[in-house]
Structures are given as C-alpha cells and as structure tokens.
Scaffold this motif. Structure first.
Motif, short mmCIF file in Angstrom:
data_model
loop_
_atom_site.label_atom_id
_atom_site.label_comp_id
_atom_site.label_asym_id
_atom_site.label_seq_id
_atom_site.Cartn_x
_atom_site.Cartn_y
_atom_site.Cartn_z
N GLY A 1 0.84 -1.19 0.00
CA GLY A 1 0.00 0.00 0.00
C GLY A 1 0.87 1.23 0.00
N LYS B 1 2.88 7.05 2.36
CA LYS B 1 2.33 7.93 1.35
C LYS B 1 0.83 7.73 1.27
CE LYS B 1 3.01 8.47 -3.64
NZ LYS B 1 3.82 8.00 -4.75
N GLU C 1 3.42 12.58 1.49
CA GLU C 1 4.39 11.50 1.60
C GLU C 1 5.45 11.91 2.62
OE1 GLU C 1 6.32 10.49 -2.10
OE2 GLU C 1 7.87 9.34 -1.05
N ARG D 1 6.68 15.47 1.34
CA ARG D 1 6.15 15.98 0.08
C ARG D 1 4.64 16.13 0.27
NH1 ARG D 1 8.99 11.60 -3.97
NH2 ARG D 1 10.91 12.72 -4.41
N HIS E 1 2.72 21.58 -5.50
CA HIS E 1 3.59 20.53 -4.97
C HIS E 1 4.59 21.17 -4.01
CE1 HIS E 1 2.16 17.80 -8.15
NE2 HIS E 1 2.18 18.88 -8.90
N GLU F 1 6.32 24.04 -6.14
CA GLU F 1 6.14 24.01 -7.58
C GLU F 1 4.66 24.19 -7.88
OE1 GLU F 1 8.87 21.70 -10.06
OE2 GLU F 1 7.10 20.72 -10.85
N ASN G 1 1.84 24.15 -10.86
CA ASN G 1 1.48 23.85 -12.23
C ASN G 1 0.19 24.61 -12.54
OD1 ASN G 1 0.24 22.52 -14.53
ND2 ASN G 1 1.87 21.02 -14.31
N GLU H 1 -2.88 22.84 -13.93
CA GLU H 1 -3.59 21.95 -13.02
C GLU H 1 -4.33 22.75 -11.95
OE1 GLU H 1 -1.04 17.81 -13.01
OE2 GLU H 1 -0.58 19.31 -11.52
N SER I 1 4.16 2.93 -6.69
CA SER I 1 3.51 4.24 -6.81
C SER I 1 4.56 5.34 -6.65
CB SER I 1 2.44 4.34 -5.71
OG SER I 1 2.12 5.67 -5.46
N ILE I 2 5.11 5.79 -7.77
CA ILE I 2 6.17 6.81 -7.77
C ILE I 2 5.76 7.91 -8.75
CG2 ILE I 2 8.59 7.30 -8.34
CD1 ILE I 2 8.55 5.58 -5.94
N THR I 3 6.02 9.15 -8.36
CA THR I 3 5.65 10.27 -9.22
C THR I 3 6.80 10.62 -10.17
OG1 THR I 3 4.28 11.10 -7.44
CG2 THR I 3 4.79 12.63 -9.21
N ALA J 1 2.94 16.27 -13.31
CA ALA J 1 3.38 15.10 -12.56
C ALA J 1 2.36 13.98 -12.74
CB ALA J 1 3.51 15.45 -11.09
N ASP K 1 1.58 9.73 -11.36
CA ASP K 1 1.96 8.54 -10.61
C ASP K 1 1.96 7.37 -11.59
OD1 ASP K 1 2.06 6.24 -9.12
OD2 ASP K 1 0.75 6.98 -7.53
#
Lengths: 575, 165
Positions: A69, A106, A111, A147, A155, A184, A186, A189, B28-30, B38, B40
């Motif tokens: 998970g 995460k 995370e 994060r 972000h 950051e 975007n 988005e 699960s990595i970005t 970005a 996943d």
C-alpha cells in the motif's frame, strides 16, 4: 527451545496472514537489485598501473525495498573489500554494513520519509542529493522529507538532514545541517479553466540553508548560509522555454578563497521540436556557486549540496568521452550550446541519387551540435600573494573580485563542434559517422587534478560505427575511432568489434592505441577483451585487459580512473 | 517434531513471500510528463492490455538503438496486440532538455516520462539502462530484461504475444 518454537510459529502465522491479506487487497511487493564488481590487479609500470597490497578489489551492493500500500521500507547493504582502485570519487568507502535505509508512508496528498533519501529542487542548482553508483558519488540525505500536495497543481517539499560524506561500515555524515523547502505550481492543473489550454506553465521556487557551527577562521564566518532559486517552464506545442535563476548568500569556503561575495547562476533553454526536426539552444552563467554542506570539503565530490548541469553534450564514444570530457566549472563559467537534428524522410520513389541516398527506405538522421564555454570576465581586487592586511585594505568587505556577468571576454575553456550522420541502409546494414572538433583547455578545466601545465588541445576525431545483422539473432558491430592532435599525448586510435547473440551472449574486443605519442615507449596498446551472459534481469561480464588512466563520466559528473591491468568480473541482478 | 514444525512454518513463510513477490506491481512513484505535469506511474493503464516500461537515457547508445529498432515495429505491435510503450528517461537536468528534441528527431511515438533524479529507477530495482519491464493487463510485472543486443526485441514481442493470447 519452546520459546523459539512459539516465536517462530507466531512470526510465520503473522507473515502468512499478512501475505494472504496482501493478496486480497494491496500486495506486498519486494523489489531491488544486486551489483557486484571485482577486479584482480597486475602491476604494469609502463601504463602506470599499480597493484594494491590486497591485489584485488571488490564493490558489492544489494538494494531492497518492501512496499505494501502506501508503506515502504528499504535499505542498501554495501561491501568494499577493499573498494576498486580509484573508487569512489570522493572520500573513502570501506568495510561492510547498511549504507542506506529508510521508511516512508504515502497517501493521496502527502508522503513522509524518514532515514535516507534522494531529492532535487528544480534542475538542482541549489539542491540535489543523488546517487551515481558507477561513479561512486552518493550525497544521500539522512533526515526527514515531506512531500505535500494540498490542492491539485501545488507541490510542496520540505527536507531536513545531513548528507552522506563517506562509508566506514556505516554511513559517515558531514557535519553541516541542511534545511530547505520547494514549491512548484502547475498553472494548468491549478486553474481548471486552463486545464485544456495548449500553453502549459509551471513555476517553482526553492530555498535551502546550511548550518555549520564550531568554525575557526581568520574571518567572522556566517554559520548559516542560504541559497534561493526560482524557475519557469513554458511549453506550447512545438515550442518550449525554461529558465532558472539561483542566488547563494555569502559563503566563504576553501574553493572560493574565503570570499564573502554572493553566488549567482542562470540557466536557460529554448527548444523547437517537431517530428523529424528540432532545435535546442541552451545558455548558462555561473558565478561562485560551489555549495557544500561543509565549508572545507576535502574533495570536489564530497557533500555537494547543489548540482550544476553542464551544457556540453555527453559523448558516448570512448575517445571523445574519456580523453577530454567537460564538467561544469561551478565557481565561474559562461557558456552556450546549440543542437539541430534533422531527419531526411523516407523516399519511396526517389528521383535523384541524392534523394535516394538521404531518403531511401529508412531516411537519414543528421545532428549538428556546438558548445562554447568560457571563464567569467572578472577583475580580482588583490593577488594571491597579498597578505590579509593588504587584502583588507583594498577590499574591506572581502568580495574577492568583480564580475562582468554576461560578458564573454573570459578565457575559453572548451569549444566542441560535432556532427553525426546516422543511416540505416537496409535490414542488415546500419552505419553512423561522427566528427568532432574539440578545442579544450585541459589545464584550465582540470587544474584541480593535474599538476603539469598542458597547452590548449586542438583535436579532430572521426568515428565510424557499422553494424551488420547476420541473422535474426546474430549481429556484429565494428567501431573505428581516430583522434588527431599535436598536443597532450598526441594521436589516438580505437578499434572495437562486438559480437552479440540475442538474447543471451555478447563478446567484445577493443584496442586503444596511442600511436602519436612523442615518447617512443609511450606508444602503447590498451587491449581489452570482454564477454558476458544476460538472462532476464541478470548480467554477468568477464573482462581482461589494460585500461588507461582517464576520466569516467556518467550523467554530468566525471571522476578520474587510474590505469589498471587485470581481470574483472561484474555481476548484477534485479528482482 | 518441533524441528519439523519449524521447517514447515519457515517453508510456508518462504513460499508465501515468493508468491507475493510474483505479484510484483509497478510502485507508486511520481514522475514527470514532457509537458511538466506530474503523474503517478502506477495509475497508468492500457485498457487491460500489456504495457512495456523501458528505462533509457539520451547518453546511452544501446538504449537508443533498442528504442529506434522497436520504433520501426511499433505500429505493427500496437495493431496486433494493443501494447503501449512507456519510455522512461533517466536523464538528469544536464541532458533532460535534450529528450524531446531527440524523440522528435527520431520520430518515436512512445509515451515519454522523465525520472530526473532516478526515483523510479531505484524503486523498480533497475541496475543500468537499458532496462525493460513487461506489465500484464492487471498491472503485474511479468518479465524483465537488462541490456540490449540486436534481435532482443523479438524475444520481448514473443512475451507480449504470450500475454494477449
């Protein structure tokens, strides 16, 4: 005994239930790899290859991560018995033990990682912690990282910790403490209305600060030194533009002569790119941007907080790649580079010979590149011989020098012109011709690692690379390289034959020959023979021969590799 | 008796662990897309059809050779099997700006992702590029391959065909 029995049964029941549950919902995933490199060394005084007391060296690493998970734990075991000669790039890695371990959790928007981690802000101009195992560069952070994406398009990153300096059966950390954050945004988005717009915009800003106490010096040193950066990236269809500006507060250190002048850097790139045609332009100015998590690192590879990307092309053929490679001069450089790629289209019914030659069944790809980098145009306030009092008199705030930031009047370090023509002739034959014209001030660029003054090197390099597919599985490739120069070690040639049997076997024979060396007994051949076996994710390679002293680069970082003569075995596997 | 139980318990442990391992999924990595957004990687799907994830770099000759060779066959592969190729560039900031010009100049139609600080490369246990993963329709990693020799694409495609049979 009974205790052990109960203990083991409990553990197994736990693992079994965990696994069964895992199969139902989120599986337990185990991934990682092993890498073992070992070499036996012969002494060879002619090429300057030494035999260490242990006669052999070995580097071994095993990296494992377990995820279930959002949870992840991982670690890397390292063994150096002793490490290969010339490895790692900076401070020693020796002994055996855990060199990297972490746990992280995460969920959808956050995370958290504790332990070791690698991270980068923007292009790395103020902060990049990374690992390049083939070079022996590892400045992992040990601490905490968060994060966080509070809303779509935003972000955030936060890091706290100290960096890996060396390895002595466990990670040895540098004394400086790093704290930093990065944002950051975007735009597309963040604002739903703009989501479908063709213009994509990303903005970013970061900060990192170093704290190092217990400082002794002739000067009153800042214990906290911060660096900031901001960046912009705009793309619309075929066009892209990105830029980053970095600023470092006063950071007197042993690479800049203990001056209090702030550091600055600008990096920009523009790209136009469509199917079959592209243009890339890049520019860079860097002044006094060496940034280490201690004031006096013992090697330029130790404890780097930031990473200054070089704008030169990373060459892949061994003469241009390892004889005269270029890495950024972090304390002062101005440079630009350009690259044009054009693919001549396939021509089914070619009218003229030229059309047939360039087009044909597969087309032809041509790439032309040029890079130019100079030292900065600076005026020093005092000479190196001046006493501290004399320095203080002319430069009371200890700025060291003034910089004419966008001036190209400094001394040239490298000019690199290259052209590559790649052509597939038919299903069996493929060919590539590359020409390089290099002007390289090796002494200026590498004076940190070489003692003798070398005049500026002017070199022409021609490479012919031809591949012939014998049948579905068998292939032979021949590479011929010639480098001609009147400076340094004179002319070199390389010949290589590679035979592969897909999907399992490969063998290569290579010889490098310094045929133009002015010193008769230095006209040396460096033959290397290697063969290997590949299956799925496992690779085994056995190599025997002479390796000349040279520079070995991966990504943007280069390290010196000493000459060696011996037999080497590499084994890697991933699971 | 006790010994036997211990051995039994341990072997059950091991077998379940191995079983779990066979179900390895894409972590699960970005990573970044070419337009800067970005993503996943574990959320990328292909309508139940296979996905190939290939790790490459603009400075890696065998990587480019492999993807150029596959590029010529890609239309055919997609038509026959619906497979999707994701080419993950591990170029760092020195060369990542060279990725888009390179793929356009080569005429590739793959999905491109950027793994600038090798987060995904580490998480997937990649040793050195080129490195290829084949993912089945359920997201399980069913095949891995390191390195590239001319003709390796045939073996890879056979594995893809086995999946869609």
């Amino acid at each position: 005994m009974k205790v052990l029995y109960y203990f083991l049964s409990t553990i197994s029941v736990l693992i079994v239930s965990l696994s069964i549950q895992a199969q139902n919902e989120q599986p337990l995933t185990i991934q990682g790899n092993f890498q073992i490199d070992t070499q036996y060394y012969n002494e060879d005084s002619l090429i300057g290859a030494a035999q260490p007391e242990s006669k052999q060296g070995i580097n071994a690493q095993g990296y494992i991560t377990l995820s279930k998970g959002g949870f992840q734990v991982g670690g890397r075991y390292e063994f150096y018995g002793p490490s290969l000669m010339g490895y790692p790039a900076g401070s020693d890695w020796k002994g055996s033990g855990i060199g990297f371990r972490f746990a992280s959790y995460k969920n959808t928007d956050m995370e958290i990682t504790v332990g070791h981690f690698y991270e980068q802000f923007g292009s790395g101009m103020i902060f990049r912690s990374y690992n390049e195992p083939f070079l022996g560069v590892d400045n992992a952070m040990d601490g905490v990282r968060v994060r966080y994406n509070p809303i779509k398009g935003i972000h955030l990153k936060g890091v706290f910790g100290r960096q890996r300096l060396a390895f002595n059966s466990k990670t040895v950390l540098g004394s400086g403490l790093l704290r930093g954050g990065d944002l950051e945004v975007n735009i597309n988005e963040l604002f739903e209305k703009l989501g479908a717009k063709k213009t994509k915009v990303t903005l970013g800003a970061g900060m990192i600060s170093r704290y190092q106490g217990y400082l002794t010096s002739d000067f009153e040193l800042p214990k906290n030194v911060a660096a900031f950066s901001s960046r912009l990236d705009i793309r619309k269809g075929k066009v892209g533009l990105s830029a980053e500006y970095a600023y470092k507060m006063n950071d007197p250190n042993n690479t800049n002569g203990d001056i209090f002048k702030p550091g600055k850097g600008i990096l920009g790139s523009m790209v136009y790119s469509q199917k079959g045609f592209s243009v890339l332009l890049r520019g860079k100015v860097i002044d006094n941007m060496s940034f280490s998590s201690v004031r006096a690192p013992s090697s330029p590879f130790d404890l780097n907080v930031n990473y200054m990307p070089a704008i030169t092309k990373q060459h892949t053929y061994n003469l241009p790649a390892t004889l005269y490679p270029y890495a950024t001069a972090v304390n002062g450089e101005i440079g630009f580079s350009g690259e044009i790629t054009y693919k001549f289209k396939k021509t089914k019914n070619a009218k003229s010979k030229i059309d047939k030659l360039l087009g044909g069944k597969y087309g032809t790809k041509v790439t032309i590149g040029y890079t130019h980098a100079n030292t900065l145009d600076t005026t020093h306030f005092y000479s190196n011989e001046a006493s501290l009092w004399e320095q203080y008199e002319v430069d009371p705030t200890r700025q060291g020098y003034s910089t004419n930031f966008f001036s190209m009047k400094g001394r040239n370090m490298i000019k690199d012109f290259n052209i590559e023509i790649a052509k597939k002739i038919n299903k069996k034959w493929k060919g590539k011709y590359t020409y390089f014209n290099l002007v390289f001030d090796k002494w200026l660029v590498q004076k940190a690692v070489i003692n003798d003054h070398i005049p500026i090197i002017y070199a022409d390099i021609h490479v012919v690379d031809v591949s012939y597919k014998i049948n579905k599985k068998h292939n032979v490739r021949v590479e011929l390289q010639n480098l001609s120069t009147k400076q340094d070690q004179g002319d070199w040639a390389t010949a290589l034959i590679e035979y592969t049997v897909s999907p399992h076997w490969f063998a290569t024979v290579m010889d490098q020959y310094n045929y133009g060396n002015e010193i008769e007994n230095q006209k040396i051949h460096y033959p290397i023979i290697s063969a290997g076996y590949l299956k799925n994710s496992t690779r085994i390679e056995l190599r025997y021969g002479k390796q000349r002293a040279g520079i070995f680069c991966v990504g943007g970082v280069c390290r010196e590799v000493p000459a060696s003569n011996g037999i080497a075995l590499s084994l890697s596997s991933s699971f | 008796m006790i010994k036997k139980t211990i051995i039994l318990a341990l072997s059950i442990c091991l077998s379940t662990l191995t079983f779990a391992q066979e179900l390895s999924k894409v972590p699960s990595i970005t990573v970044k897309q070419l337009d800067g957004t970005a993503v996943d990687i574990s959320t990328i799907k292909n309508d139940g059809k296979p996905i190939i994830i290939n790790f490459w770099a603009t400075w890696c000759s065998p990587c480019k050779k492999e993807l150029n060779n596959i590029s010529e066959l890609y239309d055919e592969w997609v038509e026959e099997t619906g497979v999707k190729i994701i080419a993950v560039s591990i170029d760092d900031s020195r060369s990542s700006s060279r990725v888009k010009p390179y793929i356009d100049g080569s005429g590739w139609d793959f999905d491109i992702l950027l793994d600038e600080n090798s987060d995904l490369k580490r998480a997937m246990g990649v040793t050195s590029p080129p490195f290829t993963f084949l993912i089945d329709g359920e997201g399980n990693i069913v095949y891995k391959h390191v390195g590239y020799s001319e003709g390796d694409e045939d073996e890879l495609y056979e594995k893809v065909l086995e999946l869609v049979k």
